[in-house]
Write a protein that holds these residues in place. Structure first.
Motif, PDB file in Angstrom:
ATOM      1  N   SER A 122       0.811  -1.204   0.000  1.00 26.22           N
ATOM      2  CA  SER A 122       0.000   0.000   0.000  1.00 26.22           C
ATOM      3  C   SER A 122       0.847   1.257   0.000  1.00 26.22           C
ATOM      4  O   SER A 122       0.496   2.248  -0.620  1.00 26.22           O
ATOM      5  CB  SER A 122      -0.899  -0.012   1.233  1.00 26.22           C
ATOM      6  N   ASP A 123       1.961   1.223   0.700  1.00 20.29           N
ATOM      7  CA  ASP A 123       2.758   2.416   0.943  1.00 20.29           C
ATOM      8  C   ASP A 123       4.151   1.932   1.330  1.00 20.29           C
ATOM      9  O   ASP A 123       4.273   0.888   1.963  1.00 20.29           O
ATOM     10  CB  ASP A 123       2.106   3.189   2.099  1.00 20.29           C
ATOM     11  N   PRO A 124       5.204   2.663   0.993  1.00 22.26           N
ATOM     12  CA  PRO A 124       6.550   2.201   1.372  1.00 22.26           C
ATOM     13  C   PRO A 124       6.725   1.965   2.871  1.00 22.26           C
ATOM     14  O   PRO A 124       7.461   1.083   3.283  1.00 22.26           O
ATOM     15  CB  PRO A 124       7.460   3.337   0.893  1.00 22.26           C
ATOM     16  N   MET A 125       6.009   2.726   3.716  1.00 17.16           N
ATOM     17  CA  MET A 125       6.142   2.521   5.152  1.00 17.16           C
ATOM     18  C   MET A 125       5.210   1.424   5.659  1.00 17.16           C
ATOM     19  O   MET A 125       5.233   1.078   6.831  1.00 17.16           O
ATOM     20  CB  MET A 125       5.890   3.819   5.929  1.00 17.16           C
ATOM     21  N   PHE A 126       4.409   0.852   4.772  1.00 17.85           N
ATOM     22  CA  PHE A 126       3.433  -0.149   5.184  1.00 17.85           C
ATOM     23  C   PHE A 126       3.348  -1.268   4.144  1.00 17.85           C
ATOM     24  O   PHE A 126       2.326  -1.437   3.482  1.00 17.85           O
ATOM     25  CB  PHE A 126       2.061   0.512   5.363  1.00 17.85           C
ATOM     26  N   PRO A 127       4.428  -2.046   3.976  1.00 15.29           N
ATOM     27  CA  PRO A 127       4.405  -3.125   2.978  1.00 15.29           C
ATOM     28  C   PRO A 127       3.444  -4.246   3.369  1.00 15.29           C
ATOM     29  O   PRO A 127       3.138  -4.431   4.546  1.00 15.29           O
ATOM     30  CB  PRO A 127       5.859  -3.616   2.957  1.00 15.29           C
ATOM     31  N   GLY A 128       2.998  -4.976   2.368  1.00 12.94           N
ATOM     32  CA  GLY A 128       2.044  -6.048   2.588  1.00 12.94           C
ATOM     33  C   GLY A 128       2.665  -7.310   3.147  1.00 12.94           C
ATOM     34  O   GLY A 128       3.858  -7.566   2.998  1.00 12.94           O
ATOM     35  N   ILE A 129       1.806  -8.119   3.802  1.00 13.21           N
ATOM     36  CA  ILE A 129       2.232  -9.421   4.307  1.00 13.21           C
ATOM     37  C   ILE A 129       1.888 -10.473   3.255  1.00 13.21           C
ATOM     38  O   ILE A 129       1.034 -10.262   2.400  1.00 13.21           O
ATOM     39  CB  ILE A 129       1.566  -9.751   5.659  1.00 13.21           C
TER      40      ILE A 129
END
Length: 174
Positions: A122-129
């Motif tokens: 979603s966002d570089p600071m919030f990568p997906g699992i």
């Protein structure tokens, strides 16, 4: 103030005699993003005042906000900030990324009401699992009182769709 933890007894600070009055329940907005200076997002003060004006008594701040609540320190900072700025009750989601899956217990102890993850980047600071990390998360949360929210979009399909849109934009007038 922060919402009580699941199962925790709550004592009212104030009591109001509402005899003869119409009493309506307050609503909950489960999806706000406190912005802290990001021009494309609302501030905690603004969103909580708007919530109160509309009859919303509780807001749930998303972990993909600034600061993103993926560490216990960031979660505590956000709780402190919202305690000063929010005019309604609030709660915070703990953010889960591949780098912090082992911190769910600590985030819960520090005040997260539940957890949110993405399966896409979603966002570089919030990568997906990934699928294995999702399964591990569900196993960990099984039997706990904590909520889990998931953006279950397939990153490979999203990237394919983006590439197709970009190709169309180069080859055809839209």
């Amino acid at each position: 103030s922060v919402l009580a933890s699941p199962g925790e007894d709550v004592v009212a600070r104030d009591r109001l005699n509402a005899a003869g009055m119409l009493v309506l329940p307050g609503a909950i907005d489960p999806h706000v993003h406190g912005g802290y200076g990001e021009p494309h997002r609302e501030t905690v003060t603004a969103v909580s005042m708007a919530a109160a004006a509309g009859g919303i008594t509780t807001i749930l701040d998303q972990p993909l906000s600034n600061p993103s609540t993926v560490t216990a320190e960031r979660l505590e900072k956000k709780i402190a900030d919202l305690s000063k700025e929010s005019v309604v009750d609030f709660a915070l989601w703990g953010g889960l990324t591949p780098a912090n899956l082992d911190t769910m217990g600590e985030l819960a102890r520090r005040g997260a009401i539940g957890f949110k993850a993405f399966m896409c980047d979603s966002d570089p600071m919030f990568p997906g699992i990934n699928d294995a990390q999702l399964l591990s998360t569900l196993e960990y949360l099984k039997g706990t009182p904590y909520l889990f929210r998931l953006h279950a979009e397939c990153d490979a399909l999203l990237q394919y769709g983006l590439a197709m849109i970009q190709t169309l934009g180069r080859n055809e007038s839209l």
